[in-house]
Design a protein around this motif. Sequence first.
Motif, PDB file in Angstrom:
ATOM      1  N   ALA A   1      45.121   2.592 -34.936  1.00 52.06           N
ATOM      2  CA  ALA A   1      44.185   1.960 -35.844  1.00 52.06           C
ATOM      3  C   ALA A   1      44.921   1.121 -36.887  1.00 52.06           C
ATOM      4  N   GLY A   2      45.980   1.703 -37.429  1.00 53.99           N
ATOM      5  CA  GLY A   2      46.778   0.969 -38.405  1.00 53.99           C
ATOM      6  C   GLY A   2      47.461  -0.230 -37.784  1.00 53.99           C
ATOM      7  N   LEU A   3      47.885  -0.074 -36.524  1.00 56.76           N
ATOM      8  CA  LEU A   3      48.516  -1.176 -35.810  1.00 56.76           C
ATOM      9  C   LEU A   3      47.522  -2.314 -35.590  1.00 56.76           C
ATOM     10  N   LEU A   4      46.272  -1.971 -35.277  1.00 59.80           N
ATOM     11  CA  LEU A   4      45.233  -2.992 -35.104  1.00 59.80           C
ATOM     12  C   LEU A   4      45.027  -3.769 -36.404  1.00 59.80           C
ATOM     13  N   LEU A   5      44.992  -3.053 -37.520  1.00 63.78           N
ATOM     14  CA  LEU A   5      44.837  -3.701 -38.821  1.00 63.78           C
ATOM     15  C   LEU A   5      46.015  -4.629 -39.113  1.00 63.78           C
TER      16      LEU A   5
END
Length: 195
Positions: A1-5
Amino acid sequence: AGLLLLLWLGFHHKWLAEDPDTVVRLVLGLLFAALILLRRNKASASADSGSAANAAGRMPSTEMTGTPEPGLPVWALAGLATGGLVLAVTGIVLSVRLLEWVGVLLLLCASLQWALPAAYSRDIFLAAFFIFWIPPLSDRVFGPFQVGMQRWSVDGAEWLLHCLNARVWADGMVLCTGSQLFGVPEACSGMRTAV
């Protein structure tokens, strides 16, 4: 999720760099979101007392030994993730960055809701609210907010000056005295600081 952001922020860095306040909004938004997510809450305090009880030879309660349950039901998480995916894809297809951004944030919220214990449920949405303000908003969204806050600045200044027994009245975005006119510029609305 953080990588997507981070990927979304990386792919849109040129658009983000056009606004001079982006670095400030990025740092403050991520800092406030991290502080909200990492703050100590009741559940972490009870987990600490459970580990202290275990160290003292007592058995912790069954609530602390099981796997953490997500804050939302599975159907709500699926709906949140699906809505985020639909908004992100719609934003990409229609070239509407705000839809993309909201979709990415909904996906981030759904994945964090699934991964973190229920005690963090409210904190996740509050952190996402702060992250929402990182990219620059269009003038159609930002303009009415700024005019409203500018109007509140004028009304607040008029009220404060009345409390100080100064003879002043507001006329639009101008404060009038018997001999002077004081215009309240857009910069005094506080919108840049608030957002």
